[in-house]
Design a protein around this motif. Structure first.
Motif, PDB file in Angstrom:
ATOM      1  N   GLU A   1      -8.777 -27.632  10.465  1.00 34.08           N
ATOM      2  CA  GLU A   1      -9.246 -27.363  11.827  1.00 34.08           C
ATOM      3  C   GLU A   1      -8.624 -26.078  12.372  1.00 34.08           C
ATOM      4  OE1 GLU A   1      -8.467 -30.833  14.160  1.00 34.08           O
ATOM      5  OE2 GLU A   1     -10.025 -32.009  13.179  1.00 34.08           O
ATOM      6  N   ALA A   2      -7.323 -25.870  12.104  1.00 33.70           N
ATOM      7  CA  ALA A   2      -6.668 -24.641  12.556  1.00 33.70           C
ATOM      8  C   ALA A   2      -7.284 -23.430  11.878  1.00 33.70           C
ATOM      9  CB  ALA A   2      -5.168 -24.715  12.266  1.00 33.70           C
ATOM     10  N   ALA A   3      -7.624 -23.553  10.589  1.00 29.54           N
ATOM     11  CA  ALA A   3      -8.251 -22.442   9.866  1.00 29.54           C
ATOM     12  C   ALA A   3      -9.642 -22.149  10.427  1.00 29.54           C
ATOM     13  CB  ALA A   3      -8.331 -22.769   8.378  1.00 29.54           C
ATOM     14  N   LYS A   4     -10.389 -23.205  10.786  1.00 32.61           N
ATOM     15  CA  LYS A   4     -11.723 -23.006  11.383  1.00 32.61           C
ATOM     16  C   LYS A   4     -11.621 -22.272  12.720  1.00 32.61           C
ATOM     17  CE  LYS A   4     -14.314 -26.907   9.477  1.00 32.61           C
ATOM     18  NZ  LYS A   4     -14.973 -28.176   9.799  1.00 32.61           N
ATOM     19  N   GLU A   5     -10.653 -22.676  13.561  1.00 37.46           N
ATOM     20  CA  GLU A   5     -10.465 -22.012  14.859  1.00 37.46           C
ATOM     21  C   GLU A   5     -10.086 -20.550  14.676  1.00 37.46           C
ATOM     22  OE1 GLU A   5      -7.619 -24.227  17.108  1.00 37.46           O
ATOM     23  OE2 GLU A   5      -8.907 -25.995  17.260  1.00 37.46           O
ATOM     24  N   ALA A   6      -9.189 -20.282  13.713  1.00 35.70           N
ATOM     25  CA  ALA A   6      -8.779 -18.906  13.452  1.00 35.70           C
ATOM     26  C   ALA A   6      -9.958 -18.089  12.945  1.00 35.70           C
ATOM     27  CB  ALA A   6      -7.638 -18.878  12.437  1.00 35.70           C
ATOM     28  N   LEU A   7     -10.785 -18.662  12.104  1.00 35.78           N
ATOM     29  CA  LEU A   7     -11.971 -17.981  11.591  1.00 35.78           C
ATOM     30  C   LEU A   7     -12.958 -17.686  12.715  1.00 35.78           C
ATOM     31  CD1 LEU A   7     -13.396 -16.956   9.069  1.00 35.78           C
ATOM     32  CD2 LEU A   7     -14.410 -19.221   8.802  1.00 35.78           C
ATOM     33  N   THR A   8     -13.142 -18.632  13.628  1.00 34.17           N
ATOM     34  CA  THR A   8     -14.033 -18.425  14.777  1.00 34.17           C
ATOM     35  C   THR A   8     -13.524 -17.298  15.662  1.00 34.17           C
ATOM     36  OG1 THR A   8     -14.629 -20.759  14.749  1.00 34.17           O
ATOM     37  CG2 THR A   8     -15.097 -19.548  16.766  1.00 34.17           C
TER      38      THR A   8
END
Length: 161
Positions: free
Chosen positions: A31-38
């Motif tokens: 989830e943290a990686a998805k937020e950073a990617l967004t």
């Protein structure tokens, strides 16, 4: 020393708990990686939009240098559009003012009449204009001409010497 026999259910529970903890950690990391990617994608989109706008301005400047007549025409059209917008806004404000004055017109005329009555009373109490046959001060028909000191260039206005 004896070996103890391990409890298979307890071992199974321990392994299940460890797997569950690891899975929770992996889900949180995902989830943290998805937020950073967004966030990175949004920042890249803004940057590309800024760069695209700058590139468009540079291309427009280059085209203006190559075709000055077209640049003048585009500037004139932009000025016309601006003037049309300003004229439409001014006309709208004028119409709004006219509408408001018409809607509040009766109150204004009553106010004007009240002020006129007050000024008439203050000037001597006249409610009507005097008739020509009424006795009143008669203005003199004789006019006295004033002369200047003779420095003027008009001979009709100089005093006799």
């Amino acid at each position: 020393m004896g070996f103890r026999k391990s409890n298979p259910t307890k071992a199974k529970e321990t392994v299940t708990e460890q797997v569950s903890d690891r899975t929770d950690d992996l889900v949180a990391a995902l989830e943290a990686a998805k937020e950073a990617l967004t966030r990175a994608s949004n920042a890249a989109g803004r940057k590309s939009a800024e760069l695209g706008a700058e590139l468009g301005k540079e291309a427009s400047k280059a085209a203006d240098k190559l075709m000055p007549e077209r640049a003048r025409q585009r500037r004139r059209e932009a000025a016309r559009r601006r003037n049309r917008r300003l004229l439409a806004g001014a006309a709208g404000l004028g119409a709004l003012g006219l509408l408001l004055s018409r809607l509040s017109g009766s109150k204004g005329s009553e106010l004007r009449e009240g002020l006129k009555r007050q000024s008439d009373k203050a000037s001597g109490g006249w409610d009507r204009a005097p008739e020509p046959g009424d006795a009143g001060p008669v203005p003199s028909a004789e006019v006295t001409q004033l002369h200047t000191n003779g420095a003027g260039s008009d001979p009709a206005r100089t005093p006799p010497s």
